[in-house]
Motif scaffolding. Sequence first.
Motif, PDB file in Angstrom:
ATOM      1  N   PHE A 126       0.795  -1.221   0.000  1.00  0.00           N
ATOM      2  CA  PHE A 126       0.000   0.000   0.000  1.00  0.00           C
ATOM      3  C   PHE A 126       0.836   1.283   0.000  1.00  0.00           C
ATOM      4  O   PHE A 126       0.285   2.374   0.102  1.00  0.00           O
ATOM      5  CB  PHE A 126      -0.925   0.016   1.219  1.00  0.00           C
ATOM      6  N   ASN A 127       2.170   1.166  -0.060  1.00  0.00           N
ATOM      7  CA  ASN A 127       3.025   2.355   0.034  1.00  0.00           C
ATOM      8  C   ASN A 127       2.790   3.126   1.325  1.00  0.00           C
ATOM      9  O   ASN A 127       2.922   4.355   1.358  1.00  0.00           O
ATOM     10  CB  ASN A 127       2.825   3.286  -1.168  1.00  0.00           C
ATOM     11  N   SER A 128       2.444   2.424   2.382  1.00  0.00           N
ATOM     12  CA  SER A 128       2.291   3.072   3.683  1.00  0.00           C
ATOM     13  C   SER A 128       3.654   3.488   4.219  1.00  0.00           C
ATOM     14  O   SER A 128       4.689   2.936   3.823  1.00  0.00           O
ATOM     15  CB  SER A 128       1.632   2.112   4.684  1.00  0.00           C
ATOM     16  N   LEU A 129       3.674   4.457   5.123  1.00  0.00           N
ATOM     17  CA  LEU A 129       4.937   4.954   5.647  1.00  0.00           C
ATOM     18  C   LEU A 129       5.762   3.848   6.293  1.00  0.00           C
ATOM     19  O   LEU A 129       6.984   3.851   6.240  1.00  0.00           O
ATOM     20  CB  LEU A 129       4.680   6.080   6.653  1.00  0.00           C
ATOM     21  N   GLN A 130       5.081   2.869   6.920  1.00  0.00           N
ATOM     22  CA  GLN A 130       5.811   1.812   7.619  1.00  0.00           C
ATOM     23  C   GLN A 130       6.299   0.707   6.690  1.00  0.00           C
ATOM     24  O   GLN A 130       7.083  -0.137   7.101  1.00  0.00           O
ATOM     25  CB  GLN A 130       4.937   1.195   8.716  1.00  0.00           C
ATOM     26  N   ASP A 131       5.847   0.695   5.441  1.00  0.00           N
ATOM     27  CA  ASP A 131       6.262  -0.351   4.509  1.00  0.00           C
ATOM     28  C   ASP A 131       7.722  -0.152   4.092  1.00  0.00           C
ATOM     29  O   ASP A 131       8.122   0.949   3.720  1.00  0.00           O
ATOM     30  CB  ASP A 131       5.382  -0.339   3.251  1.00  0.00           C
ATOM     31  N   GLN A 132       8.479  -1.243   4.118  1.00  0.00           N
ATOM     32  CA  GLN A 132       9.870  -1.192   3.680  1.00  0.00           C
ATOM     33  C   GLN A 132       9.981  -1.179   2.153  1.00  0.00           C
ATOM     34  O   GLN A 132      11.001  -0.777   1.608  1.00  0.00           O
ATOM     35  CB  GLN A 132      10.649  -2.389   4.237  1.00  0.00           C
ATOM     36  N   VAL A 133       8.937  -1.650   1.478  1.00  0.00           N
ATOM     37  CA  VAL A 133       8.921  -1.659   0.021  1.00  0.00           C
ATOM     38  C   VAL A 133       7.929  -0.617  -0.472  1.00  0.00           C
ATOM     39  O   VAL A 133       6.766  -0.609  -0.066  1.00  0.00           O
ATOM     40  CB  VAL A 133       8.539  -3.046  -0.540  1.00  0.00           C
ATOM     41  N   LYS A 134       8.393   0.272  -1.332  1.00  0.00           N
ATOM     42  CA  LYS A 134       7.528   1.240  -1.991  1.00  0.00           C
ATOM     43  C   LYS A 134       7.516   0.933  -3.491  1.00  0.00           C
ATOM     44  O   LYS A 134       8.549   0.565  -4.067  1.00  0.00           O
ATOM     45  CB  LYS A 134       8.040   2.670  -1.776  1.00  0.00           C
ATOM     46  N   VAL A 135       6.356   1.072  -4.124  1.00  0.00           N
ATOM     47  CA  VAL A 135       6.220   0.748  -5.543  1.00  0.00           C
ATOM     48  C   VAL A 135       5.764   1.982  -6.304  1.00  0.00           C
ATOM     49  O   VAL A 135       4.811   2.662  -5.900  1.00  0.00           O
ATOM     50  CB  VAL A 135       5.213  -0.400  -5.757  1.00  0.00           C
ATOM     51  N   ILE A 136       6.443   2.270  -7.409  1.00  0.00           N
ATOM     52  CA  ILE A 136       6.074   3.379  -8.281  1.00  0.00           C
ATOM     53  C   ILE A 136       5.808   2.817  -9.668  1.00  0.00           C
ATOM     54  O   ILE A 136       6.703   2.231 -10.292  1.00  0.00           O
ATOM     55  CB  ILE A 136       7.187   4.449  -8.332  1.00  0.00           C
ATOM     56  N   PHE A 137       4.582   2.967 -10.133  1.00  0.00           N
ATOM     57  CA  PHE A 137       4.163   2.463 -11.436  1.00  0.00           C
ATOM     58  C   PHE A 137       4.184   3.625 -12.426  1.00  0.00           C
ATOM     59  O   PHE A 137       3.471   4.606 -12.252  1.00  0.00           O
ATOM     60  CB  PHE A 137       2.775   1.847 -11.305  1.00  0.00           C
ATOM     61  N   VAL A 138       5.021   3.494 -13.445  1.00  0.00           N
ATOM     62  CA  VAL A 138       5.174   4.532 -14.470  1.00  0.00           C
ATOM     63  C   VAL A 138       4.574   3.992 -15.772  1.00  0.00           C
ATOM     64  O   VAL A 138       5.247   3.295 -16.529  1.00  0.00           O
ATOM     65  CB  VAL A 138       6.659   4.883 -14.689  1.00  0.00           C
ATOM     66  N   PRO A 139       3.300   4.295 -16.067  1.00  0.00           N
ATOM     67  CA  PRO A 139       2.648   3.718 -17.245  1.00  0.00           C
ATOM     68  C   PRO A 139       2.836   4.532 -18.521  1.00  0.00           C
ATOM     69  O   PRO A 139       2.027   4.447 -19.447  1.00  0.00           O
ATOM     70  CB  PRO A 139       1.177   3.693 -16.827  1.00  0.00           C
ATOM     71  N   SER A 140       3.891   5.324 -18.570  1.00  0.00           N
ATOM     72  CA  SER A 140       4.139   6.193 -19.717  1.00  0.00           C
ATOM     73  C   SER A 140       5.423   5.765 -20.419  1.00  0.00           C
ATOM     74  O   SER A 140       6.360   5.268 -19.784  1.00  0.00           O
ATOM     75  CB  SER A 140       4.292   7.646 -19.256  1.00  0.00           C
TER      76      SER A 140
END
Length: 223
Positions: A98-112
């Motif tokens: 969920f890209n929460s502050l406590q998450d160690q993994v952040k995901v960025i989806f670039v659909p361009s």
Amino acid sequence: LSEDSLFVVNSGRYEFRNKGIDLFLDALANLNHNNMLTYQVVAFITIPAHHSGPVPGLAERIDSPIPEGSTEKQYLTHGLFEPDYDPILRRLKENRLFNSLQDQVKVIFVPSYLNGNDGIFNLTYYDLLPGFDLSVFPSYYEPWGYTPLESLAFGVPTVTTTLAGFGLWVRNTIKQDGITVIDRNDENNEAVVNSISTIISSFEKMSDSRRSELSASAIAIAK
């Protein structure tokens, strides 16, 4: 994000299963939920999709402080038409990434397409690629596979599979570090997910000198 954060990328055509995007996301969830990381991992998925342009206000917010909680479930650099039906977004939510502050993994989806004029990065893919520490392409079907080779050419260590022609060529030809070829078949998805998780976790804990060695080896393999 700390200076020790690991930047990982997956890219290519939007073929959710053939390109192994599904297992890549499952591996990220495994890392996040099983305390396998010391630092944060930022995973970019740069895969063109049917988008409506840059997320309004995002370019202006990039250099600004982010209010606590405001990033929850926000993954996109560009808006998607019919996001509820998008396989990547659905898998992220199923995996509770969920890209929460406590998450160690952040995901960025670039659909361009990263053509230098996308409105957010304004860099081509080849300009952006060298900024990553590691690339992961866990293909289920790939006659050759240019994305891992491109990655190596820019000094970015990569991961591919035995179901990619390039992966088989490496397995049979190259005896250098810089690329990991995972055995993949129709029945070992869980093993592939665990392998990707272990590779990312190990890479995240490597010294800068060892990462530099792998980068140099990656370039040598591409040559």
